[in-house]
Design an enzyme around this catalytic site. Structure first.
Site, short mmCIF file in Angstrom:
data_model
loop_
_atom_site.label_atom_id
_atom_site.label_comp_id
_atom_site.label_asym_id
_atom_site.label_seq_id
_atom_site.Cartn_x
_atom_site.Cartn_y
_atom_site.Cartn_z
CD GLU A 65 8.57 5.96 -5.54
OE1 GLU A 65 8.15 4.89 -5.11
OE2 GLU A 65 7.91 6.71 -6.29
CB SER B 42 4.69 6.26 -3.10
OG SER B 42 3.47 5.80 -3.62
NE ARG C 154 7.22 2.60 -7.63
CZ ARG C 154 6.37 1.67 -8.12
NH1 ARG C 154 6.75 0.85 -9.08
NH2 ARG C 154 5.15 1.59 -7.65
#
Ligand code: FAD
Ligand code: NAP
Length: 339
Positions: free
Chosen positions: A335, A239, A166
């Site tokens: 995130e 998420s 990520r």
């Protein structure tokens, strides 16, 4: 047509959390010329520029004192094709999932595990989007970005993007690189990745013994639709926390106290813990404070039941982080991109 700049625009329709904040200035960029015009405007008027795609990985914590430039450029083209491989280029503003569907319809495989991820092609390299054992880097060829500081375009190879979990070079230089178009290296001979249990299980349930990439895509779409809230119905950004990578020692200590912990050993000796499991174990699943909450089916997803502000969501995220640190000694990293 030249760039249309609007003032005092609500960003509620442009972020999937549905947070109601306003942009001082707002415009849509359909072409490279629009982007250059927006950059020139921002420089001339000494105003910040915030580039967005689908707004599905943003947490807007207040009004945005900037020119918000929404990428809406379109175009998909094959730049190379042989009997085995296709290099496909897509403009940054192309919506991600329809692009995936288009490649599958043309008999190309590689993107099937990344089906039904919201957002745009141009934002996908930002955090090296990933799902069900495939990351963008696995199918990436190259990309063209505009250097906002010099106005020059630059081609980035796989290595130059520094993709990680990520993560990418772009995530650390958000004010510098504006991604214009991305090239993917896809295959005409499917090499399916079916390591993630739920995908294999869904294909089995459907009685599919020799799956094609389209079968895999459909299976993943059906799993995701059951498990994840649709942002059109319930605001969310997917998420909210990354799955933490911890030392093998810490993972072993947690396993001693909690034998059910969901953990995946990594090649480098670290262990990836399922952040959703930690949050659920700590009792946050389905928690609600005003209109900010933790999704009832997937505790990794924070949701906006209607009128939560970005700060309400941030406060909740910080409470969860503090609690997980105290209980498990694990730091959870957010995130979405905070503005
Ligand atoms: P935005 O949210 O608009 O922007 C994200 C960041 O990228 C911002 O910092 C923005 O400034 C920057 N940016 C956007 N476009 C450009 C550009 N052209 N050039 C330079 N910078 C740019 N993510 C995953 O990795 N895997 C998943 O499985 C996944 N599932 C999700 C499910 C749901 C229901 C939701 C709501 C989100 C999910 N996400 C997932 C997160 C998100 O969809 C992805 O990160 C997506 O790539 C974000 O795209 P976007 O266009 O919405 O980006
Ligand atoms: P899940 O199947 O409940 O699994 C929980 C976590 O365990 C996942 O996050 C995944 O990590 C990890 N995992 C599961 N099987 C694994 C395996 N065989 N090898 C290594 N790691 C494994 O997860 P979920 O929440 O429903 O999500 C399914 C997939 O979609 C995941 O890949 C997830 O990342 C992706 N997703 C991402 C977002 C987002 O916003 N980023 C939102 C929804 C779904 P990884 O996350 O590292 O894959």
């Amino acid at each position: 047509m030249s760039l249309q700049i609007q003032t005092n625009v609500s960003l509620k329709p442009f972020n999937t959390f549905g947070v109601d904040v306003r942009a001082r200035l707002f415009a849509e960029a359909h072409t490279d010329a629009d982007i250059r015009q927006a950059l020139a405007y921002a420089a001339e008027h000494k105003v910040e520029l915030l580039v967005i795609g689908g707004g599905s990985n943003l947490l807007l914590t207040g009004d945005v004192d900037a020119l918000v430039l929404r990428m809406t450029s379109r175009g998909i083209r094959i730049v190379h094709e042989d009997c085995d491989t296709a290099i496909v280029e897509a403009e940054a503003g192309e919506p991600w999932h329809p692009f995936v569907q288009e490649t599958l319809a043309r008999g190309m495989s590689g993107l099937e595990n990344l089906s039904l991820i919201p957002g745009t092609v141009g934002a996908a390299p930002m955090q090296n989007i990933g799902a069900y054992g495939v990351e963008l880097k696995d199918v990436f060829d190259s990309l063209i970005a505009l250097d906002r500081q010099t106005g020059e375009t630059r081609e980035f190879s796989l290595i130059e993007c520094a993709f990680g979990y990520r993560d990418s070079v772009f995530k650390h230089q958000v004010d510098r690189w504006l991604i214009l178009r991305v090239r993917f290296r896809l295959s005409f001979s499917a090499k399916l990745k079916l390591d993630y249990g739920p995908v294999r299980q869904r294909l089995q349930e459907q009685g599919i013994k020799t799956p094609t990439p389209i079968h895999v895509s459909r299976a993943i779409c059906s799993i995701r639709s059951e498990k994840l809230p649709d942002p059109a119905m319930l605001g969310n950004a997917g998420s909210f926390f990354k799955n933490p990578l911890v030392t093998a020692e810490l993972a072993a200590r947690i396993r001693e106290a909690h034998p059910g912990v969901v953990a995946y050993p990594q090649a480098d000796g670290q262990v990836k813990l399922a952040a959703g499991w930690l949050i659920e174990q700590a009792g946050w699943k389905g928690f609600r404070d005003g209109d900010a909450g933790v999704h009832a089916l997937q505790s990794l997803v924070l949701v906006n039941y209607g009128a939560a502000s970005g700060l309400d969501l941030l406060r909740l995220a910080k409470r969860i982080q503090a609690d997980i640190l105290e209980r498990f000694g694990v730091s959870l990293e957010m995130e979405p991109n905070l503005y």
